[in-house]
Write a protein that holds these residues in place. Structure first.
Motif, PDB file in Angstrom:
ATOM      1  N   VAL A 315       0.840  -1.198   0.000  1.00 28.49           N
ATOM      2  CA  VAL A 315       0.000   0.000   0.000  1.00 28.49           C
ATOM      3  C   VAL A 315       0.880   1.255   0.000  1.00 28.49           C
ATOM      4  N   SER A 316       2.132   1.106   0.467  1.00 28.97           N
ATOM      5  CA  SER A 316       3.059   2.238   0.457  1.00 28.97           C
ATOM      6  C   SER A 316       4.063   2.069  -0.667  1.00 28.97           C
ATOM      7  N   ALA A 317       4.049   3.010  -1.604  1.00 28.93           N
ATOM      8  CA  ALA A 317       4.913   2.897  -2.783  1.00 28.93           C
ATOM      9  C   ALA A 317       6.392   2.846  -2.402  1.00 28.93           C
ATOM     10  N   GLY A 318       6.784   3.521  -1.314  1.00 28.85           N
ATOM     11  CA  GLY A 318       8.195   3.596  -0.938  1.00 28.85           C
ATOM     12  C   GLY A 318       8.780   2.289  -0.429  1.00 28.85           C
ATOM     13  N   LEU A 319       7.938   1.323  -0.094  1.00 27.08           N
ATOM     14  CA  LEU A 319       8.454   0.018   0.373  1.00 27.08           C
ATOM     15  C   LEU A 319       8.314  -1.055  -0.703  1.00 27.08           C
ATOM     16  N   ASP A 320       7.828  -0.658  -1.868  1.00 30.29           N
ATOM     17  CA  ASP A 320       7.420  -1.589  -2.916  1.00 30.29           C
ATOM     18  C   ASP A 320       8.567  -1.840  -3.897  1.00 30.29           C
ATOM     19  N   TYR A 321       9.601  -2.577  -3.472  1.00 25.52           N
ATOM     20  CA  TYR A 321      10.761  -2.838  -4.322  1.00 25.52           C
ATOM     21  C   TYR A 321      11.254  -4.260  -4.043  1.00 25.52           C
ATOM     22  N   ALA A 322      11.765  -4.931  -5.074  1.00 25.58           N
ATOM     23  CA  ALA A 322      12.059  -6.365  -4.977  1.00 25.58           C
ATOM     24  C   ALA A 322      13.359  -6.700  -4.250  1.00 25.58           C
ATOM     25  N   ALA A 323      14.225  -5.698  -4.016  1.00 24.85           N
ATOM     26  CA  ALA A 323      15.513  -5.985  -3.363  1.00 24.85           C
ATOM     27  C   ALA A 323      15.666  -5.162  -2.090  1.00 24.85           C
ATOM     28  N   ILE A 324      16.479  -5.675  -1.163  1.00 23.65           N
ATOM     29  CA  ILE A 324      16.748  -4.949   0.086  1.00 23.65           C
ATOM     30  C   ILE A 324      18.224  -4.559   0.122  1.00 23.65           C
ATOM     31  N   GLY A 325      18.534  -3.429   0.737  1.00 23.65           N
ATOM     32  CA  GLY A 325      19.919  -2.957   0.818  1.00 23.65           C
ATOM     33  C   GLY A 325      20.845  -4.021   1.409  1.00 23.65           C
ATOM     34  N   PRO A 326      22.067  -4.153   0.855  1.00 22.25           N
ATOM     35  CA  PRO A 326      22.979  -5.244   1.243  1.00 22.25           C
ATOM     36  C   PRO A 326      23.435  -5.191   2.702  1.00 22.25           C
ATOM     37  N   GLU A 327      23.517  -4.003   3.271  1.00 25.48           N
ATOM     38  CA  GLU A 327      23.980  -3.897   4.662  1.00 25.48           C
ATOM     39  C   GLU A 327      22.969  -4.546   5.615  1.00 25.48           C
ATOM     40  N   HIS A 328      21.701  -4.443   5.273  1.00 27.92           N
ATOM     41  CA  HIS A 328      20.679  -5.076   6.105  1.00 27.92           C
ATOM     42  C   HIS A 328      20.807  -6.593   6.070  1.00 27.92           C
ATOM     43  N   ALA A 329      21.071  -7.124   4.873  1.00 31.58           N
ATOM     44  CA  ALA A 329      21.236  -8.575   4.748  1.00 31.58           C
ATOM     45  C   ALA A 329      22.410  -9.050   5.609  1.00 31.58           C
ATOM     46  N   TYR A 330      23.475  -8.250   5.615  1.00 28.14           N
ATOM     47  CA  TYR A 330      24.660  -8.596   6.403  1.00 28.14           C
ATOM     48  C   TYR A 330      24.358  -8.621   7.904  1.00 28.14           C
ATOM     49  N   TYR A 331      23.727  -7.566   8.398  1.00 27.25           N
ATOM     50  CA  TYR A 331      23.458  -7.505   9.846  1.00 27.25           C
ATOM     51  C   TYR A 331      22.367  -8.482  10.283  1.00 27.25           C
ATOM     52  N   ARG A 332      21.530  -8.873   9.340  1.00 29.01           N
ATOM     53  CA  ARG A 332      20.545  -9.917   9.664  1.00 29.01           C
ATOM     54  C   ARG A 332      21.266 -11.246   9.888  1.00 29.01           C
ATOM     55  N   ASP A 333      22.206 -11.588   9.006  1.00 29.30           N
ATOM     56  CA  ASP A 333      22.986 -12.815   9.175  1.00 29.30           C
ATOM     57  C   ASP A 333      23.724 -12.816  10.516  1.00 29.30           C
ATOM     58  N   ARG A 334      24.220 -11.659  10.907  1.00 22.21           N
ATOM     59  CA  ARG A 334      24.978 -11.578  12.163  1.00 22.21           C
ATOM     60  C   ARG A 334      24.080 -11.543  13.386  1.00 22.21           C
ATOM     61  N   GLY A 335      22.777 -11.495  13.157  1.00 19.66           N
ATOM     62  CA  GLY A 335      21.844 -11.432  14.279  1.00 19.66           C
ATOM     63  C   GLY A 335      21.801 -10.058  14.930  1.00 19.66           C
ATOM     64  N   ARG A 336      22.322  -9.035  14.260  1.00 20.87           N
ATOM     65  CA  ARG A 336      22.341  -7.710  14.876  1.00 20.87           C
ATOM     66  C   ARG A 336      21.056  -6.931  14.600  1.00 20.87           C
ATOM     67  N   ILE A 337      20.477  -7.078  13.413  1.00 20.99           N
ATOM     68  CA  ILE A 337      19.187  -6.447  13.128  1.00 20.99           C
ATOM     69  C   ILE A 337      18.161  -7.553  12.899  1.00 20.99           C
ATOM     70  N   ASP A 338      17.052  -7.469  13.625  1.00 26.21           N
ATOM     71  CA  ASP A 338      15.953  -8.434  13.418  1.00 26.21           C
ATOM     72  C   ASP A 338      14.982  -7.845  12.406  1.00 26.21           C
ATOM     73  N   PHE A 339      14.347  -8.729  11.648  1.00 27.31           N
ATOM     74  CA  PHE A 339      13.378  -8.251  10.659  1.00 27.31           C
ATOM     75  C   PHE A 339      12.020  -8.889  10.870  1.00 27.31           C
ATOM     76  N   THR A 340      11.006  -8.087  10.620  1.00 28.87           N
ATOM     77  CA  THR A 340       9.646  -8.584  10.644  1.00 28.87           C
ATOM     78  C   THR A 340       8.885  -7.859   9.535  1.00 28.87           C
TER      79      THR A 340
END
Ligand SMILES: *Cc1c(COP(=O)(O)O)cnc(C)c1O
Length: 412
Positions: A315-340
């Motif tokens: 519903v929000s155009a600003g979140l409507d993209y197929a890829a996520i920034g690479p730094e987030h993927a990195y910190y998710r793997d390290r358990g530093r940023i949680d995602f929901t």
């Protein structure tokens, strides 16, 4: 030193990205040769500028006088009382000029372009927020400005197209593919390769090929620097949890950056859950995505078995993209940023709730972070602190919300 410290190297947020633009296995610069050279030039210019005190001083001055920094850290008192749990603070990026955090990055890159001697600026935009911020800084500094926008997005965001044109920007319609953001980025990259001598490309999120993800993050880091100072001033301690919505990831990484090494502070990114988690109905890359390369960057992507990019919805155009920034993927793997994730309905509910309890209309993007935060605050003790990044204001979304909720819902 015990074995735990040996096996868990301490987090050094300044070591990323490495000189190849990698955040662990993510990021990089997967581009054709024609783009490699402009990206290398930009990387060199940015490296030189990053630690230049004259540049940083001018940026700080412009962020203050043109954009309206520092933004407040606001205690949402009525909302907190109603939810009955953690104290909720809002970082007010919605108060910035042009209505969202995007101006931090647009200003930074415009000053860099000026330093590089460029006369023309191009950018892509989806909903229009990044286009409007870019058009504004181009008017401010006297750059020629071209904004690429999918034809479908232009139809949906006609008012924003007009706002960009008022600031003197030329808005070019992109007719390829789904006629939305991804195609607009492709066109902007094509333009850049052709006109690189005169032109700088201001990419709008912590995405794409090196040096963009790290550079865009650096320009938004001020959000976390201010927040840390403000919460220490107001509460004498750091928050227990911090929440931001994640499209490409620029407002979130800017909000989190100075807290990455504060292991006691939980960091949570909220993606768009859309209508549901079936393919094509959402933009939660960590739910339905997998590793791939899109527009120069290796990261989590919503794609099918053949590597074709899925349709996305929010519903929000600003979140409507197929890829996520690479730094987030990195910190998710390290358990530093949680995602929901939060869905369209949750976000619309939060949009109304913040408006009603605090008189603040949040952007629908930010409403995804709020939706999670409202749920979460109730589970936390009353002496705990939850900070949410209010990435933008909701004026732009009022018509869409009225259409979905119905006028009755808004005017009982
Ligand atoms: C563009 C936008 C976003 C999403 O972009 P990020 O790079 O993930 O921050 C979020 N909120 C608002 C208000 C926006 O305009």
């Amino acid at each position: 030193m015990n074995s735990a410290t040996l096996s868990t190297p301490t987090l050094d947020r300044f070591s990323l990205p490495d000189r190849h633009g990698r955040f662990g296995p993510y990021g990089g610069a997967f581009v054709p040769e024609t783009l490699a050279h402009p990206l290398q030039q930009l990387t060199a210019a940015y490296e030189e500028t990053k630690n230049d005190p004259v540049f940083q001083k001018e940026l700080k001055q412009q962020l203050k006088s043109f954009a309206g920094r520092p933004t407040g850290l606001y205690f949402a008192e009525r909302l907190t009382r109603e939810l009955g749990g953690a104290k909720i603070y809002l970082k007010r990026e919605d108060m910035l000029h042009t209505g969202a955090h995007k101006i931090n990055n647009a200003l930074g890159q415009a000053l860099l372009a000026k330093k590089m001697g460029k006369s023309r600026i191009i950018a892509e935009t989806g909903a229009g927020q990044h286009g409007i911020a870019t058009a504004a800084v181009c008017a401010r500094f006297g750059f020629d400005c071209v904004i690429y926008m999918g034809a479908e997005d232009m139809r949906r965001q006609a008012l924003n197209v007009f706002r960009m044109r008022l600031s003197g920007a030329e808005v070019r319609s992109v007719e390829a593919g789904n006629r939305t953001l991804k195609e607009a980025i492709n066109e902007a990259m094509r333009d850049w390769v052709t006109n690189v001598r005169s032109t700088h490309y201001i990419l709008g999120s912590a995405l794409g090929a090196h040096p963009y993800p790290g550079m865009v993050r650096d320009f938004h880091r001020v959000i976390s620097t201010e927040t840390k100072e403000q919460i220490l001033d107001l509460e004498g301690r750091l928050p227990d949890e911090m929440v931001a919505c994640v499209g490409g990831g620029s407002n979130a990484i800017g909000f989190f950056f100075d807290f990455l090494e504060e292991e006691a502070v939980r960091l949570v990114g909220v993606e768009a859950g859309g209508r549901n988690l079936e393919d094509g109905q959402h933009a939660a890359r960590f739910e339905g995505g997998r590793l791939g390369v899109l527009q120069g960057c290796k990261t989590w992507i919503l794609q099918n078995d053949d590597g074709q990019i899925n349709q996305t919805h929010s519903v929000s155009a600003g979140l409507d993209y197929a890829a996520i920034g690479p730094e987030h993927a990195y910190y998710r793997d390290r358990g530093r940023i949680d995602f929901t994730h939060a869905g369209d309905d949750d976000a619309l509910h939060a949009f109304r709730k913040l408006s009603e309890t605090e008189g603040i209309l949040p952007a629908l993007e930010s409403s995804h972070g709020l939706a999670y935060a409202f749920r979460r605050a109730k589970e936390m003790p009353q002496d705990s602190i939850l900070c949410v990044n209010l990435s933008g204001r909701g004026d732009k979304d009022a018509m869409e919300a009225a259409r979905i909720l119905g006028e009755e819902a808004l005017m009982p």
